[in-house]
Design a protein around this motif. Sequence first.
Motif, PDB file in Angstrom:
ATOM      1  N   ASN A 381       3.600   8.517 -19.803  1.00  0.00           N
ATOM      2  CA  ASN A 381       3.252   9.913 -19.541  1.00  0.00           C
ATOM      3  C   ASN A 381       1.838  10.260 -19.980  1.00  0.00           C
ATOM      4  OD1 ASN A 381       4.185  12.165 -18.209  1.00  0.00           O
ATOM      5  ND2 ASN A 381       4.780  13.225 -20.072  1.00  0.00           N
ATOM      6  N   GLU A 382       0.921   9.295 -19.870  1.00  0.00           N
ATOM      7  CA  GLU A 382      -0.485   9.556 -20.085  1.00  0.00           C
ATOM      8  C   GLU A 382      -1.255   9.080 -18.871  1.00  0.00           C
ATOM      9  OE1 GLU A 382      -2.159   8.108 -23.652  1.00  0.00           O
ATOM     10  OE2 GLU A 382      -0.724   9.116 -24.966  1.00  0.00           O
ATOM     11  N   SER A 383      -2.362   9.725 -18.604  1.00  0.00           N
ATOM     12  CA  SER A 383      -3.170   9.338 -17.450  1.00  0.00           C
ATOM     13  C   SER A 383      -3.701   7.930 -17.638  1.00  0.00           C
ATOM     14  CB  SER A 383      -4.339  10.308 -17.258  1.00  0.00           C
ATOM     15  OG  SER A 383      -5.183   9.856 -16.215  1.00  0.00           O
ATOM     16  N   LEU A 384      -3.497   7.101 -16.626  1.00  0.00           N
ATOM     17  CA  LEU A 384      -4.002   5.730 -16.669  1.00  0.00           C
ATOM     18  C   LEU A 384      -5.231   5.569 -15.787  1.00  0.00           C
ATOM     19  CD1 LEU A 384      -0.655   3.731 -16.432  1.00  0.00           C
ATOM     20  CD2 LEU A 384      -1.741   4.758 -18.423  1.00  0.00           C
ATOM     21  N   ALA A 385      -5.684   6.661 -15.189  1.00  0.00           N
ATOM     22  CA  ALA A 385      -6.781   6.573 -14.233  1.00  0.00           C
ATOM     23  C   ALA A 385      -8.147   6.754 -14.891  1.00  0.00           C
ATOM     24  CB  ALA A 385      -6.595   7.625 -13.143  1.00  0.00           C
ATOM     25  N   ASP A 386      -8.174   7.035 -16.182  1.00  0.00           N
ATOM     26  CA  ASP A 386      -9.432   7.225 -16.892  1.00  0.00           C
ATOM     27  C   ASP A 386     -10.203   5.908 -16.903  1.00  0.00           C
ATOM     28  OD1 ASP A 386     -11.501   7.608 -18.699  1.00  0.00           O
ATOM     29  OD2 ASP A 386     -10.299   8.848 -20.046  1.00  0.00           O
ATOM     30  N   ASP A 387     -11.398   5.908 -16.344  1.00  0.00           N
ATOM     31  CA  ASP A 387     -12.170   4.678 -16.251  1.00  0.00           C
ATOM     32  C   ASP A 387     -12.536   4.100 -17.614  1.00  0.00           C
ATOM     33  OD1 ASP A 387     -12.007   4.731 -13.544  1.00  0.00           O
ATOM     34  OD2 ASP A 387     -14.082   5.325 -13.170  1.00  0.00           O
ATOM     35  N   THR A 405      -7.879   5.345   1.735  1.00  0.00           N
ATOM     36  CA  THR A 405      -8.095   5.932   0.408  1.00  0.00           C
ATOM     37  C   THR A 405      -9.314   5.358  -0.292  1.00  0.00           C
ATOM     38  OG1 THR A 405      -6.615   4.312  -0.626  1.00  0.00           O
ATOM     39  CG2 THR A 405      -5.631   6.402   0.098  1.00  0.00           C
ATOM     40  N   GLN A 406     -10.094   4.555   0.375  1.00  0.00           N
ATOM     41  CA  GLN A 406     -11.226   3.909  -0.274  1.00  0.00           C
ATOM     42  C   GLN A 406     -12.255   4.909  -0.796  1.00  0.00           C
ATOM     43  OE1 GLN A 406     -12.660   0.087   1.639  1.00  0.00           O
ATOM     44  NE2 GLN A 406     -11.427   0.875   3.332  1.00  0.00           N
ATOM     45  N   THR A 407     -12.353   6.061  -0.147  1.00  0.00           N
ATOM     46  CA  THR A 407     -13.342   7.055  -0.555  1.00  0.00           C
ATOM     47  C   THR A 407     -12.722   8.227  -1.305  1.00  0.00           C
ATOM     48  OG1 THR A 407     -13.129   8.180   1.583  1.00  0.00           O
ATOM     49  CG2 THR A 407     -14.861   6.510   1.380  1.00  0.00           C
ATOM     50  N   GLN A 408     -11.419   8.176  -1.555  1.00  0.00           N
ATOM     51  CA  GLN A 408     -10.750   9.271  -2.258  1.00  0.00           C
ATOM     52  C   GLN A 408     -10.695   8.965  -3.751  1.00  0.00           C
ATOM     53  OE1 GLN A 408      -7.018  10.466  -0.505  1.00  0.00           O
ATOM     54  NE2 GLN A 408      -7.726  10.040   1.567  1.00  0.00           N
ATOM     55  N   ASN A 412      -8.589   5.720  -5.436  1.00  0.00           N
ATOM     56  CA  ASN A 412      -9.456   4.595  -5.089  1.00  0.00           C
ATOM     57  C   ASN A 412      -9.348   3.404  -6.030  1.00  0.00           C
ATOM     58  OD1 ASN A 412     -10.807   5.547  -7.304  1.00  0.00           O
ATOM     59  ND2 ASN A 412     -12.770   5.893  -6.285  1.00  0.00           N
ATOM     60  N   ASN A 413      -8.277   3.337  -6.821  1.00  0.00           N
ATOM     61  CA  ASN A 413      -7.906   2.070  -7.453  1.00  0.00           C
ATOM     62  C   ASN A 413      -6.413   2.120  -7.768  1.00  0.00           C
ATOM     63  OD1 ASN A 413      -7.286   2.745 -10.281  1.00  0.00           O
ATOM     64  ND2 ASN A 413      -9.491   3.071 -10.581  1.00  0.00           N
ATOM     65  N   CYS A 414      -5.862   0.989  -8.155  1.00  0.00           N
ATOM     66  CA  CYS A 414      -4.409   0.859  -8.304  1.00  0.00           C
ATOM     67  C   CYS A 414      -3.823   1.877  -9.277  1.00  0.00           C
ATOM     68  CB  CYS A 414      -4.062  -0.551  -8.777  1.00  0.00           C
ATOM     69  SG  CYS A 414      -4.708  -1.859  -7.704  1.00  0.00           S
ATOM     70  N   PHE A 415      -4.527   2.127 -10.399  1.00  0.00           N
ATOM     71  CA  PHE A 415      -3.970   2.979 -11.439  1.00  0.00           C
ATOM     72  C   PHE A 415      -4.066   4.464 -11.124  1.00  0.00           C
ATOM     73  CE2 PHE A 415      -4.924  -0.976 -13.778  1.00  0.00           C
ATOM     74  CZ  PHE A 415      -3.635  -1.260 -14.209  1.00  0.00           C
ATOM     75  N   ARG A 416      -4.764   4.814 -10.081  1.00  0.00           N
ATOM     76  CA  ARG A 416      -4.753   6.208  -9.647  1.00  0.00           C
ATOM     77  C   ARG A 416      -3.340   6.583  -9.177  1.00  0.00           C
ATOM     78  NH1 ARG A 416      -9.303   6.218 -11.915  1.00  0.00           N
ATOM     79  NH2 ARG A 416     -11.256   6.453 -10.789  1.00  0.00           N
ATOM     80  N   CYS A 417      -2.646   5.628  -8.578  1.00  0.00           N
ATOM     81  CA  CYS A 417      -1.301   5.881  -8.043  1.00  0.00           C
ATOM     82  C   CYS A 417      -0.212   5.239  -8.885  1.00  0.00           C
ATOM     83  CB  CYS A 417      -1.202   5.383  -6.603  1.00  0.00           C
ATOM     84  SG  CYS A 417      -2.351   6.173  -5.462  1.00  0.00           S
TER      85      CYS A 417
END
Length: 453
Positions: A381-387, A405-408, A412-417
Motif C-alpha cells: 500500500n505504498e507507491s512503487l512508481a517513485d523513480d 502507454t509509452q508516452t503516458q 510508462n514502466n511496469c511499476f506504474r501499474c
Amino acid sequence: MTVSNLTKGLFAVSFIPVTLLSACGTATRDTGEPQAMTSQIAAFDCKAESDWFPQNQTPKPPFDDFKGNSNCAFHQWSWQAFLWLTQSVDGEPRFLSFESPAALYGDSDLGSGILPRMTKSSRPELVDEFLQAGTDGILTDQNGRSVYYSQYLDSTFAQFVTEHDLTDPTKLASFNPDTPFPNGAMELKASWKIVQPNEDTSRFFTMPATVTLLANRSGKIVIDPEKTEEVTLALVGLHIAGRVEGHPEMIWATFEHDENAPNVPADATAETVVSKEDWTFYEAGTTFGECNRNPSNSASRKLDERTQTLTPVTQVCRLFEFGNDPNDAVNDRKSIAKNDSNIHDLNLQVKQQLRTESSVWSNYFEVGAIWFLKGNDFKANESLADDDFLTGSLKLSNATIETFTQTQSTMNNCFRCHNTNQRFPPEVTMTPLPGLEVDISHILVNGYFRSQQ
C-alpha cells in the motif's frame, strides 16, 4: 539480426553489409553482422555466461542465490531467464508448459480467445486478451488483424496461490499484506501475431492455435466465444517477471522480436519520418506523429467481422530503445548510460551465440529490465512508481504489449501499474482490494474483481 537499430550508437563496430528478407513479409532491408565478435566480447563489461550455451543446457536462472550486486547482474538474470524459458522441452519452449491463469482459477471465462492445439493432454489452455492493459487499445498489424496476448505462471507461483487459497476473494482480501511471493515465482505475458498465408516465418517462433474471433456488440469490439479460427501464431513479445532473493518486487524484463518496430530518434518531432524501411508493425515513411495512436474510443475504430480485419492499422514505434529516455534530465544519466550499455553488450553476445546454433531465438532481443534499488523499499500500500526507488530501464515498455502507454507518465514502466496500492473496483457495487504485496500481480487483482461480477 537487425543491427540498424539494436546496435548503433554505443560502440564503434565494423559491419559487413548483407541483405535479409523481412520475416513478416514486408520489404527487404540492409543490415549487417559484427566482425570479429569473439574479440569484441572480451572488451565487454557485462558478459554472457559461458554455461548458458548451448541453449539446450542453459541452467535455471538463480532465485534463492541471486547476487544482485551490479546492474549487469539483473540483465544477465533476464537473459538467462529468457534462454531457460524458451529452451525446448518435449519439442516446445518450456514456458508453454506453464500454468494458465484460467487453469489456476478453474474458470475458463478468465481466459478465452486463444487456445493452443494440444500436443499432450497435460498441457493447460493458454489464456488470452486482445485489449492492451490500461488503455483498451487493440494493436492492429499491417494486415489488419489483432495481436493476441497470453499469460503463464510457473509452478512456484501457482503452488503459492493454491496453498494460500488466494483465488478465494475473501482469503485474498484478508491475506497478510506484508507477505510477498516466494523466491522462484514467475509470471509471463506473451504477444502473438496471426501469420498470413505465404508469410516467411523462418525468423519467428510459431505455433498452430485455435483463435476465438472478434465481434461487434453494443458499439464495442469483444470476443465471440462461439466462433473460432485455426491459425498460426508468431511470437512477437515476451514479458518476464521473476521473484529473486532480495527483490520481492520481482525483476521485470521484456523481450521483442528484432523486426517489430523502429526506434524513435531522440530528437524526433511529430514530422520526423522514423524509418524508411518496413517493419512488422510499421509502414516505411510513417512520421512520429502517426505512431502509437490508439483509436479505442473513436468512431474510426471498425471491425469487419467477416474478414476479422480492423481499421485503422497501428503504426508502432519504440519510443525508448532500452527503456530509458536519453533526454531525461532528472535521473542519473551515468547510471542510465551504463544500464543501456549492459543491455547492448548482452544482446550482441547472446544473439551471436544463438546464431551459431541456428536458433530462432537469435531473432529476439532484450529491450530492458526494471527493479528496485533496494528490495526492502517494497511495501504494501505504498507507491512503487517513485523513480527514487527504481533503477534499470526506467521507462520500460514492450512495443507490442504497451504500445499505447509509452508516452503516458502514469503507465510508462511496469511499476506504474504493477504495484501494491489498494485497488478500487471497476464497478461501485464491488468491494475494493486492500493494499497487499501480492497485488503486484494483475492476475490476482483481476481474479478478485471478476469473482464479484
